[in-house]
Motif scaffolding. Structure first.
Motif, short mmCIF file in Angstrom:
data_model
loop_
_atom_site.label_atom_id
_atom_site.label_comp_id
_atom_site.label_asym_id
_atom_site.label_seq_id
_atom_site.Cartn_x
_atom_site.Cartn_y
_atom_site.Cartn_z
N ILE A 61 1.59 -2.50 4.16
CA ILE A 61 2.46 -3.46 3.96
C ILE A 61 2.23 -4.72 4.31
O ILE A 61 3.13 -5.77 4.32
CB ILE A 61 3.80 -2.89 5.06
N ASN A 62 1.07 -5.23 4.75
CA ASN A 62 0.76 -6.67 4.88
C ASN A 62 -0.03 -7.22 3.74
O ASN A 62 -0.60 -8.20 3.54
CB ASN A 62 -0.19 -6.83 6.14
N LEU A 66 -0.59 -5.70 -3.18
CA LEU A 66 -0.39 -4.56 -3.50
C LEU A 66 1.07 -4.09 -3.50
O LEU A 66 1.54 -3.41 -4.57
CB LEU A 66 -0.81 -3.57 -2.27
N LEU A 67 2.00 -4.80 -2.64
CA LEU A 67 3.55 -4.60 -2.74
C LEU A 67 4.06 -5.05 -3.84
O LEU A 67 5.06 -4.36 -4.47
CB LEU A 67 3.91 -5.40 -1.55
N ASP A 68 3.75 -6.15 -4.50
CA ASP A 68 4.11 -6.51 -5.65
C ASP A 68 3.82 -5.59 -6.88
O ASP A 68 4.61 -5.52 -7.89
CB ASP A 68 3.48 -7.90 -6.28
N PRO A 130 12.45 -4.48 3.33
CA PRO A 130 11.73 -4.81 4.51
C PRO A 130 10.73 -4.09 4.83
O PRO A 130 10.29 -2.96 4.44
CB PRO A 130 12.92 -4.40 5.47
N ALA A 131 9.70 -4.42 5.92
CA ALA A 131 8.39 -4.01 6.02
C ALA A 131 8.56 -2.57 6.60
O ALA A 131 7.73 -1.61 6.02
CB ALA A 131 7.57 -4.64 6.89
N ALA A 132 9.56 -2.37 7.50
CA ALA A 132 9.64 -1.03 8.00
C ALA A 132 10.02 -0.01 6.78
O ALA A 132 9.72 1.20 6.94
CB ALA A 132 10.76 -0.97 9.03
N ALA A 232 -6.34 2.31 0.94
CA ALA A 232 -5.61 2.11 2.20
C ALA A 232 -4.10 2.78 1.91
O ALA A 232 -3.18 3.09 2.75
CB ALA A 232 -4.97 0.64 2.16
N VAL A 233 -4.03 3.36 0.58
CA VAL A 233 -2.78 4.22 0.09
C VAL A 233 -3.25 5.62 -0.45
O VAL A 233 -4.07 5.78 -1.25
CB VAL A 233 -1.93 3.35 -0.85
#
Length: 314
Positions: A61-62, A66-68, A130-132, A232-233
């Motif tokens: 999540i940091n 990756l998140l994109d 959101p990150a959570a 990481a995933v």
């Protein structure tokens, strides 16, 4: 071992019908292929001492890149890490249908315009949450990606983005990257080549990608490890471009449970048949540097150079 494997699959393939009628030897062997891919990634991550996935996915999540690149389908609790040049346009079309964002009345997924599916606003991305919430999705949703031989993917990017002349889709890449490549790697370049950047050779492009002075990659040729972080995933399913339609069909039917959605079959790519033509003229030092750039992709997803050069370099 057999008990462990069967138990593992029952946990991973949540939507699979494990009745006696469906749970036959053939289906077990099919599932074993995908298990072996996951296990190979895990072994390679340990071998390279890469950070492993953690329970709260704090590493993931940091990572903004990756998140994109992870698309979200909340209807099916599905996460897809898209990789350019690995059938991502058609998988985005499928995702539009799965998530309910497809254009109404489109009988054929191929009729959904490519420029629509690639708009950032068309599909949810994990970076939108959101990150959570993103961490919870990573821990509970089914996660998948599709991979491709690193050199085949690299060649596909070159042919599509730089080799095609007088194509609107190529002009951006020729202007942004082509001119820089000509300026750096071609002696006595003409004014037209320096201005347009539309005649970059594959050898020049290969030298550019292999050049360690450039640490920022465009997503069309960035290593898959950098885009999707498979260490990481913990991806539940890894498909391959070489078995694209079989893997896509299996994923949709047996993993997602979407029996009414079919992966579209477009024109066959001939990139794999062109590898020898484009890569064998490269000098050995460039090949070694390219291999080093994509070494993790080669190792993580069990690819080699035997079919191109007849020998392995790593």
């Amino acid at each position: 071992m057999l008990f462990y494997t069967e138990h593992f699959y029952i946990n991973i393939f949540k939507t699979q019908d494990f009745t006696e009628e469906n749970y036959d030897t053939r289906s077990f062997l099919e599932r074993l292929i995908y298990l072996e891919r996951q296990e190979h990634v895990s072994v390679m991550c340990r071998s390279f001492k890469l950070p492993k996935d953690d329970d709260d996915y704090q590493q993931a999540i940091n990572d903004s890149i990756l998140l994109d690149h992870i698309l979200v389908d909340n209807r099916h609790k599905l996460l897809y890490c898209y990789v350019p040049k690995v059938a991502c346009t058609n998988w985005k079309r499928v995702f539009m249908v799965l998530s309910g964002n497809a254009q109404p009345g489109a009988p054929d997924l191929l009729q959904i315009p490519a420029d629509v599916v690639h708009k950032p606003s068309t599909l949810d991305r994990l970076s939108d949450y959101p990150a959570a919430r993103a961490a919870d999705m990573l821990a509970t949703y089914t996660k998948f990606l599709f991979v491709r031989h690193p050199f085949e993917r690299l060649l596909s990017a070159y042919r599509n983005k730089l080799e095609q002349r007088h194509q609107e889709s190529s002009r951006y890449f020729q202007s942004r990257f082509g001119r820089r490549i000509v300026r750096r790697y071609r002696a006595n370049a003409t004014e037209q080549s320096l201005r347009d950047g539309d005649d970059v050779t594959f050898a020049e492009f290969a030298a550019f990608v292999a050049d360690t002075r450039d640490t920022v990659f465009n997503e069309h040729w960035a290593p898959i490890d950098r885009l999707c972080r498979p260490c990481a995933v913990n991806y539940d399913f890894i498909g391959k471009h070489e078995s694209l339609f079989e893997d896509s069909d299996y994923l949709l039917r047996h993993v997602v449970g979407a029996t009414d959605v079919r992966f579209p079959k477009g024109p066959d790519s001939n990139t794999s048949t062109q590898l020898v033509k484009y890569f064998t003229p490269l000098d050995h030092d460039t090949v070694l540097k390219l291999y080093g750039t994509f070494e993790l992709d080669f190792k993580l997803f069990n690819y080699n150079l035997q079919n191109i050069f007849g020998y392995e370099v790593g």
